[in-house]
Design an enzyme around this catalytic site. Structure first.
Site, PDB file in Angstrom:
ATOM      1  N   GLU A  61       2.592  31.325 -81.000  1.00 23.85           N
ATOM      2  CA  GLU A  61       3.602  30.293 -81.290  1.00 23.85           C
ATOM      3  C   GLU A  61       3.009  29.184 -82.148  1.00 23.85           C
ATOM      4  O   GLU A  61       3.717  28.590 -82.970  1.00 23.85           O
ATOM      5  CB  GLU A  61       4.189  29.761 -79.972  1.00 23.85           C
ATOM      6  CG  GLU A  61       5.108  30.809 -79.341  1.00 23.85           C
ATOM      7  CD  GLU A  61       5.264  30.722 -77.835  1.00 23.85           C
ATOM      8  OE1 GLU A  61       4.830  29.722 -77.236  1.00 23.85           O
ATOM      9  OE2 GLU A  61       5.811  31.680 -77.252  1.00 23.85           O
TER      10      GLU A  61
ATOM     11  N   GLU B  79      -2.137  39.320 -76.748  1.00 22.35           N
ATOM     12  CA  GLU B  79      -0.720  39.091 -76.474  1.00 22.35           C
ATOM     13  C   GLU B  79       0.127  39.666 -77.607  1.00 22.35           C
ATOM     14  O   GLU B  79       0.315  39.002 -78.642  1.00 22.35           O
ATOM     15  CB  GLU B  79      -0.437  37.591 -76.374  1.00 22.35           C
ATOM     16  CG  GLU B  79      -1.242  36.879 -75.317  1.00 22.35           C
ATOM     17  CD  GLU B  79      -0.560  35.573 -74.916  1.00 22.35           C
ATOM     18  OE1 GLU B  79      -0.154  35.471 -73.754  1.00 22.35           O
ATOM     19  OE2 GLU B  79      -0.418  34.687 -75.769  1.00 22.35           O
TER      20      GLU B  79
ATOM     21  N   GLY C 226       7.779  36.609 -73.812  1.00 22.71           N
ATOM     22  CA  GLY C 226       9.069  36.019 -73.454  1.00 22.71           C
ATOM     23  C   GLY C 226      10.239  36.971 -73.625  1.00 22.71           C
ATOM     24  O   GLY C 226      11.393  36.569 -73.573  1.00 22.71           O
TER      25      GLY C 226
ATOM     26  N   ASN D  42       0.459  29.331 -68.851  1.00 25.71           N
ATOM     27  CA  ASN D  42       0.686  28.533 -70.059  1.00 25.71           C
ATOM     28  C   ASN D  42       2.092  27.945 -69.947  1.00 25.71           C
ATOM     29  O   ASN D  42       3.073  28.665 -70.107  1.00 25.71           O
ATOM     30  CB  ASN D  42       0.557  29.455 -71.285  1.00 25.71           C
ATOM     31  CG  ASN D  42       0.963  28.758 -72.570  1.00 25.71           C
ATOM     32  OD1 ASN D  42       1.137  27.537 -72.611  1.00 25.71           O
ATOM     33  ND2 ASN D  42       1.106  29.535 -73.635  1.00 25.71           N
TER      34      ASN D  42
ATOM     35  N   SER E  87       5.099  38.770 -70.945  1.00 26.82           N
ATOM     36  CA  SER E  87       6.054  39.119 -69.883  1.00 26.82           C
ATOM     37  C   SER E  87       5.380  39.663 -68.631  1.00 26.82           C
ATOM     38  O   SER E  87       5.911  40.584 -67.986  1.00 26.82           O
ATOM     39  CB  SER E  87       7.114  40.097 -70.407  1.00 26.82           C
ATOM     40  OG  SER E  87       7.852  39.505 -71.455  1.00 26.82           O
TER      41      SER E  87
ATOM     42  N   HIS F  46      -2.650  30.640 -80.165  1.00 23.51           N
ATOM     43  CA  HIS F  46      -1.443  31.274 -79.597  1.00 23.51           C
ATOM     44  C   HIS F  46      -0.474  31.606 -80.734  1.00 23.51           C
ATOM     45  O   HIS F  46      -0.358  30.854 -81.707  1.00 23.51           O
ATOM     46  CB  HIS F  46      -0.791  30.317 -78.591  1.00 23.51           C
ATOM     47  CG  HIS F  46       0.265  30.993 -77.764  1.00 23.51           C
ATOM     48  ND1 HIS F  46       1.522  31.269 -78.253  1.00 23.51           N
ATOM     49  CD2 HIS F  46       0.238  31.476 -76.502  1.00 23.51           C
ATOM     50  CE1 HIS F  46       2.222  31.882 -77.320  1.00 23.51           C
ATOM     51  NE2 HIS F  46       1.462  32.027 -76.240  1.00 23.51           N
TER      52      HIS F  46
ATOM     53  N   LYS G 155       3.534  25.914 -71.868  1.00 21.94           N
ATOM     54  CA  LYS G 155       4.171  25.659 -73.179  1.00 21.94           C
ATOM     55  C   LYS G 155       4.804  24.258 -73.190  1.00 21.94           C
ATOM     56  O   LYS G 155       4.278  23.358 -72.547  1.00 21.94           O
ATOM     57  CB  LYS G 155       5.169  26.767 -73.503  1.00 21.94           C
ATOM     58  CG  LYS G 155       4.554  28.164 -73.369  1.00 21.94           C
ATOM     59  CD  LYS G 155       5.396  29.234 -73.959  1.00 21.94           C
ATOM     60  CE  LYS G 155       4.741  30.579 -73.713  1.00 21.94           C
ATOM     61  NZ  LYS G 155       5.396  31.660 -74.420  1.00 21.94           N
TER      62      LYS G 155
HETATM   63  C1  PEP Z   1       2.552  33.495 -73.550  1.00 26.60           C
HETATM   64  O1  PEP Z   1       3.254  32.954 -74.376  1.00 26.60           O
HETATM   65  O2  PEP Z   1       1.335  33.237 -73.508  1.00 26.60           O
HETATM   66  C2  PEP Z   1       3.170  34.456 -72.654  1.00 26.60           C
HETATM   67  C3  PEP Z   1       2.450  35.430 -72.210  1.00 26.60           C
HETATM   68  O3  PEP Z   1       4.500  34.260 -72.360  1.00 26.60           O
HETATM   69  P1  PEP Z   1       5.415  35.160 -71.365  1.00 26.60           P
HETATM   70  O4  PEP Z   1       4.608  35.438 -70.137  1.00 26.60           O
HETATM   71  O5  PEP Z   1       6.608  34.296 -71.098  1.00 26.60           O
HETATM   72  O6  PEP Z   1       5.741  36.405 -72.128  1.00 26.60           O
END
Ligand code: PEP
Length: 253
Positions: free
Chosen positions: A95, A164, A170, A10, A210, A93, A12
């Site tokens: 966000e 998630e 992040g 992703n 992460s 998601h 973003k």
């Molecule tokens: C995400 O936002 O879908 C995600 C998993 O981000 P990260 O791997 O940076 O934690």
């Protein structure tokens, strides 16, 4: 992992045409790991260009509007992303939920429109740290899913869930394998109940938060983890491919 693991990047709000070389590198290398299904979701502006580059990997979007074409300035609907070359869309998601106030009902409408447009869907869910600390993570995530899941059985193979935990996105923190296994097991139970065991078995449950080359193997070996949704580490072909290699070498423990 029972089926082919699914590793999805992703991007973003990152990426200009300068990122096309990373997409090309991911695509060419992915051809050596056919045991793994690899995909990326670039920003809307790059979907068509990445689609043109891709020989092997899937290309998708990070969101879509649920409506028909019309007077919605700045919005892009499911048919439009499909026309640009997207084969899937990430919906719900955290966000999007946080930055745009997306509700489970809106996410459900987006899912139905994406399926109608012939797309596959990755539906995201996950709790905050406060919710986890209050011991309510599982109830919260299952309620999110119950409200957003599409009312179908047939296109089960076009649905993927991504768990998630928001506090792991992040941040460099990841959930423990036990926590991941417990949550993925609860999600599987809900899918079994909703669609029946046969259709449910076609739905992969990804972990996101992460995921990096150095923790991918342990996470991907966790029961009921069918792959990973990867944010930060998907912006570099080297890091992302490290996760793909981990997936290609992982057997469920
Ligand atoms: C995400 O936002 O879908 C995600 C998993 O981000 P990260 O791997 O940076 O934690």
């Amino acid at each position: 992992m029972a089926e082919r693991p699914y590793i999805v990047g992703n991007w973003k709000m990152n990426g200009t045409r300068a990122m096309l070389s990373e997409a090309r590198a991911i695509d060419r290398a992915a051809q050596r790991y056919m045991k793994v299904e690899v995909a990326v979701a670039p920003p809307y502006t790059l979907i068509h260009a990445v689609h043109k580059e891709a020989e092997q990997i899937g290309v998708g979007a990070q969101d879509c509007h649920p409506g028909e074409e019309g007077a919605h300035t700045g919005d892009i609907n499911a048919s439009m992303i499909a026309d640009a070359g997207a084969k899937f869309v990430i919906l719900g998601h955290s966000e999007r939920r946080q930055d745009h106030g997306e509700t489970d009902e809106l996410i459900n409408a987006k899912i139905e429109s994406a399926l109608d447009a012939g797309l596959r869907v990755i539906l995201c869910c996950g709790e905050t740290l406060e919710t986890r600390d209050a011991g309510e993570a599982e109830a919260f995530v299952l309620a999110q899913l119950k409200a957003a899941l599409p009312a179908f059985q047939d296109p089960a193979e076009r649905l993927t869930i991504a768990y998630e935990p928001i506090w792991a996105i992040g941040t460099g923190r990841t959930a423990t394998p036990d926590d991941i296994a417990a949550m993925h097991g609860a999600i599987r139970g809900l899918l079994d109940e909703t669609y029946g065991a046969e259709a449910s078995a076609q739905v992969r449950i990804l972990y996101g938060g992460s995921v990096k080359p150095d923790n991918a193997r342990e996470i991907l070996a966790t029961p009921e983890v069918g792959g990973a949704l990867v944010g930060g580490a998907s912006l570099s072909a080297e890091n992302f491919l490290g996760i793909v290699v981990g997936a290609s070498e992982t057997e469920e423990v």
